[in-house]
Motif scaffolding. Structure first.
Motif, PDB file in Angstrom:
ATOM      1  N   PHE A 279       0.851  -1.193   0.000  1.00 57.10           N
ATOM      2  CA  PHE A 279       0.000   0.000   0.000  1.00 57.10           C
ATOM      3  C   PHE A 279       0.886   1.242   0.000  1.00 57.10           C
ATOM      4  N   ARG A 280       0.801   2.010  -1.073  1.00 59.98           N
ATOM      5  CA  ARG A 280       1.575   3.243  -1.204  1.00 59.98           C
ATOM      6  C   ARG A 280       0.616   4.420  -1.051  1.00 59.98           C
ATOM      7  N   THR A 281       0.714   5.102   0.066  1.00 55.15           N
ATOM      8  CA  THR A 281      -0.233   6.165   0.383  1.00 55.15           C
ATOM      9  C   THR A 281      -0.071   7.343  -0.575  1.00 55.15           C
ATOM     10  N   GLU A 282      -1.186   7.768  -1.165  1.00 53.47           N
ATOM     11  CA  GLU A 282      -1.171   8.906  -2.075  1.00 53.47           C
ATOM     12  C   GLU A 282      -2.124  10.015  -1.653  1.00 53.47           C
ATOM     13  N   PHE A 284      -5.048  11.495   1.681  1.00 50.00           N
ATOM     14  CA  PHE A 284      -5.840  11.403   2.904  1.00 50.00           C
ATOM     15  C   PHE A 284      -7.169  12.106   2.653  1.00 50.00           C
ATOM     16  N   GLU A 285      -8.242  11.450   3.017  1.00 47.34           N
ATOM     17  CA  GLU A 285      -9.561  12.078   2.967  1.00 47.34           C
ATOM     18  C   GLU A 285     -10.222  11.904   4.324  1.00 47.34           C
ATOM     19  N   ARG A 286     -11.289  12.627   4.570  1.00 49.32           N
ATOM     20  CA  ARG A 286     -12.032  12.495   5.818  1.00 49.32           C
ATOM     21  C   ARG A 286     -13.417  11.933   5.534  1.00 49.32           C
ATOM     22  N   ASP A 287     -13.870  11.082   6.447  1.00 52.37           N
ATOM     23  CA  ASP A 287     -15.231  10.583   6.308  1.00 52.37           C
ATOM     24  C   ASP A 287     -16.181  11.544   7.025  1.00 52.37           C
ATOM     25  N   GLY A 288     -17.453  11.188   7.116  1.00 55.67           N
ATOM     26  CA  GLY A 288     -18.442  12.070   7.710  1.00 55.67           C
ATOM     27  C   GLY A 288     -18.213  12.363   9.164  1.00 55.67           C
ATOM     28  N   VAL A 293      -9.239   8.636   6.018  1.00 52.88           N
ATOM     29  CA  VAL A 293      -9.265   7.505   5.095  1.00 52.88           C
ATOM     30  C   VAL A 293      -8.025   7.594   4.224  1.00 52.88           C
ATOM     31  N   LEU A 294      -7.198   6.544   4.229  1.00 52.31           N
ATOM     32  CA  LEU A 294      -5.991   6.505   3.412  1.00 52.31           C
ATOM     33  C   LEU A 294      -6.306   5.873   2.071  1.00 52.31           C
ATOM     34  N   LEU A 295      -5.827   6.509   1.001  1.00 53.38           N
ATOM     35  CA  LEU A 295      -6.011   5.982  -0.349  1.00 53.38           C
ATOM     36  C   LEU A 295      -4.646   5.726  -0.964  1.00 53.38           C
ATOM     37  N   ASN A 296      -4.551   4.650  -1.762  1.00 53.37           N
ATOM     38  CA  ASN A 296      -3.282   4.370  -2.421  1.00 53.37           C
ATOM     39  C   ASN A 296      -3.282   4.916  -3.833  1.00 53.37           C
ATOM     40  N   ARG A 300      -7.556   2.777  -4.168  1.00 57.54           N
ATOM     41  CA  ARG A 300      -8.117   1.880  -3.166  1.00 57.54           C
ATOM     42  C   ARG A 300      -7.964   2.516  -1.784  1.00 57.54           C
ATOM     43  N   GLU A 301      -8.935   2.334  -0.928  1.00 52.74           N
ATOM     44  CA  GLU A 301      -8.910   2.981   0.373  1.00 52.74           C
ATOM     45  C   GLU A 301      -8.970   1.978   1.513  1.00 52.74           C
ATOM     46  N   LEU A 302      -8.425   2.392   2.642  1.00 57.99           N
ATOM     47  CA  LEU A 302      -8.488   1.596   3.856  1.00 57.99           C
ATOM     48  C   LEU A 302      -9.668   2.055   4.709  1.00 57.99           C
ATOM     49  N   GLU A 303     -10.044   1.237   5.658  1.00 60.24           N
ATOM     50  CA  GLU A 303     -11.101   1.635   6.573  1.00 60.24           C
ATOM     51  C   GLU A 303     -10.654   2.862   7.360  1.00 60.24           C
ATOM     52  N   PRO A 304     -11.580   3.727   7.749  1.00 58.43           N
ATOM     53  CA  PRO A 304     -11.214   4.971   8.446  1.00 58.43           C
ATOM     54  C   PRO A 304     -10.435   4.708   9.733  1.00 58.43           C
ATOM     55  N   VAL A 305      -9.514   5.622  10.027  1.00 57.99           N
ATOM     56  CA  VAL A 305      -8.730   5.552  11.264  1.00 57.99           C
ATOM     57  C   VAL A 305      -8.871   6.877  12.009  1.00 57.99           C
ATOM     58  N   ASP A 306      -8.645   6.813  13.309  1.00 62.23           N
ATOM     59  CA  ASP A 306      -8.728   8.017  14.131  1.00 62.23           C
ATOM     60  C   ASP A 306      -7.435   8.813  14.120  1.00 62.23           C
ATOM     61  N   GLU A 307      -6.315   8.103  14.074  1.00 63.38           N
ATOM     62  CA  GLU A 307      -5.001   8.744  14.139  1.00 63.38           C
ATOM     63  C   GLU A 307      -4.054   8.074  13.153  1.00 63.38           C
TER      64      GLU A 307
END
Length: 466
Positions: A279-282, A284-288, A293-296, A300-307
């Motif tokens: 996974f190569r991070t390209e 960052f987005e925010r959910d509601g 949310v990290l996107l490669n 493709r995105e990963l499940e939301p994280v807090d930190e």
């Protein structure tokens, strides 16, 4: 006003960290006056910022011989050589006493803003080597000053310039805007406020070196504690999982470094961390809910994280050296003669050969990058390396080329020393028997739980070793 002649001038050392203070001690031993310029309010500023992290090197390997001689008349007692200091121990029990022994040779609250030759910008050749260096500084109160020097040793390290999360080497889209949820340091989970920030939260750890191992182990311990229920870690790697992912383990000649890798492996094996490979991070987005949310690179995105904890290494700040002529490798940003000796695609900590003033030299004679900064973006640095570097450089400045050329250093083999180039290369197989890089990023559970040593903490890459 005419500048003093070169032989009357001190050697300016930039940075009062482990390598910078050792450089000053070696210069004093040679009868040369150093002037150590430290931007922080106290010596060892960077080390103090990771005071909660334990080194994987024992005291016997993090005390410089010339510094010890300088400290001896002060009544200083060397700590137990076999014990492992924390960053705080290193600063308080060795580095601060060393700075005190150097006295007014160490100037605090002084930020170097530029280095050049007196009256010569980088273009001018005429009489260049006969001109002293001029170092421009700004004091904490804003006052500017210029300092003349016979030579300049830059031991400012890389701590202030961590690498971003973006796999391209640039900040990922949205990374700067997400700074409220991102840290680039190993968190101090003994601090109540910091502990609350991560307890019960889902945290992404980006990186695959010693600092990432430390964060994984600490967060796993938090998850096991009474106040850490629900704590979860997503370990984001650009490569796959292989037998070398967790370092040398029990074969490591630095046992605490091996134990660190085993502790990180246990965090994954025991289910406290999921490893997401390839996974190569390209972006960052925010959910509601404001979570990240990290996107490669493929969207493709990963499940939301807090930190998010970004531990992707460090890089040198070369901005204040723009008027001196440096010879740097185009990939590592290390001196061109040193770069092939430390290339993380070829070398680990233990396979870096001894090197000194010749490998650290530049087209601009009399300027040296030492310590972690000399390694540019390579992560394979150990404190012992920096001490031998400055011993050789001090001898060269003193004109003792026989001693300067007589470099020797026995480094412990194996360990967590891979760099971005090595980590990005495909691996033949993962520890679970699968291919190295899955078509889509996916969590990986490792096979057999590993034993965990007592030393589960390690200094951050570039911070631990000066």
């Amino acid at each position: 006003m005419n500048a003093p002649t070169t032989t009357e001038l001190p050697v300016v050392v930039i940075g009062a960290g482990p390598t910078g203070l050792a450089a000053a001690a070696h210069l004093v031993e040679r009868g040369i006056e150093p002037q150590v310029l430290e931007a922080g309010p106290a010596a060892a500023r960077a080390v103090r910022e990771w005071s909660h992290v334990r080194l994987f090197s024992p005291w016997s390997e993090v005390v410089d011989p010339a510094a010890e001689k300088l400290l001896a008349p002060t009544g200083w007692t060397r700590p137990d050589p076999a014990a492992y200091p924390s960053g705080g121990d290193w600063a308080e029990l060795y580095l601060q006493p060393l700075a005190d022994a150097l006295g007014d040779r160490v100037r605090l609250g002084v930020t170097v803003t530029g280095v050049s030759r007196t009256g010569r910008d980088r273009i001018v050749d005429a009489d260049r080597e006969q001109q002293p260096f001029v170092v421009h500084v700004t004091h904490a109160g804003g006052r500017e000053e210029r300092i003349f020097a016979r030579a300049v040793i830059d031991a400012s390290g890389t701590w202030t310039t961590p690498s971003p999360a973006g796999a391209s080497g640039l900040p990922a889209l949205g990374e700067r805007a997400a700074v409220d949820r991102i840290t680039y340091r190993v968190p101090d989970l003994k601090d109540p406020a910091v502990r609350t920030r991560y307890a019960g939260k889902r945290t992404a750890v980006i990186g695959s070196g010693a600092s990432a191992f430390t964060a994984l182990a600490l967060l796993a311990d938090l998850a096991k504690s009474d106040d850490g229920a629900g704590t979860k870690v997503v370990w984001v790697l650009r490569r796959g999982i292989s037998g070398s992912t967790f370092g040398g383990g029990t074969a490591d000649q630095l046992p605490a470094r091996g134990a660190l890798g085993l502790a990180a492996k246990a965090a994954v094996d025991d289910g406290y961390a999921d490893a997401v490979t390839g996974f190569r991070t390209e972006a960052f987005e925010r959910d509601g809910d404001g979570r990240l949310v990290l996107l490669n690179e493929g969207g493709r995105e990963l499940e939301p994280v807090d930190e998010v904890i970004v531990l992707t290494g460090f890089r040198p700040d070369l901005s204040f050296l723009s008027e001196v002529r440096l010879g740097l490798d185009e990939r590592l940003q290390a001196p061109v003669e040193l770069a092939p000796l430390i290339d993380p695609n070829q070398h680990s900590c233990g396979t870096v050969p001894p090197h000194g003033h010749r490998e650290l030299s530049h087209p601009e004679q009399g300027v040296y990058l030492v310590g972690m900064k000399s390694y540019g973006r390579a992560p394979t640095f150990l404190a012992m390396t920096g001490y031998e570097q400055v011993r050789s450089v001090a001898a060269a400045i003193a004109g003792d080329l026989e001693s300067a050329d007589r470099v020797g250093l026995a480094l412990p083999e194996t360990g967590v020393c891979g760099g971005a180039g090595l980590f990005d290369a495909p691996d033949a197989a993962q520890a679970d028997g699968g291919g190295c890089c899955a078509p889509a990023p996916q969590p990986v559970r490792l096979g057999t739980p590993a034993a965990v040593g007592d030393a589960a903490e390690e200094a951050p890459a570039g911070g631990c070793c000066g």
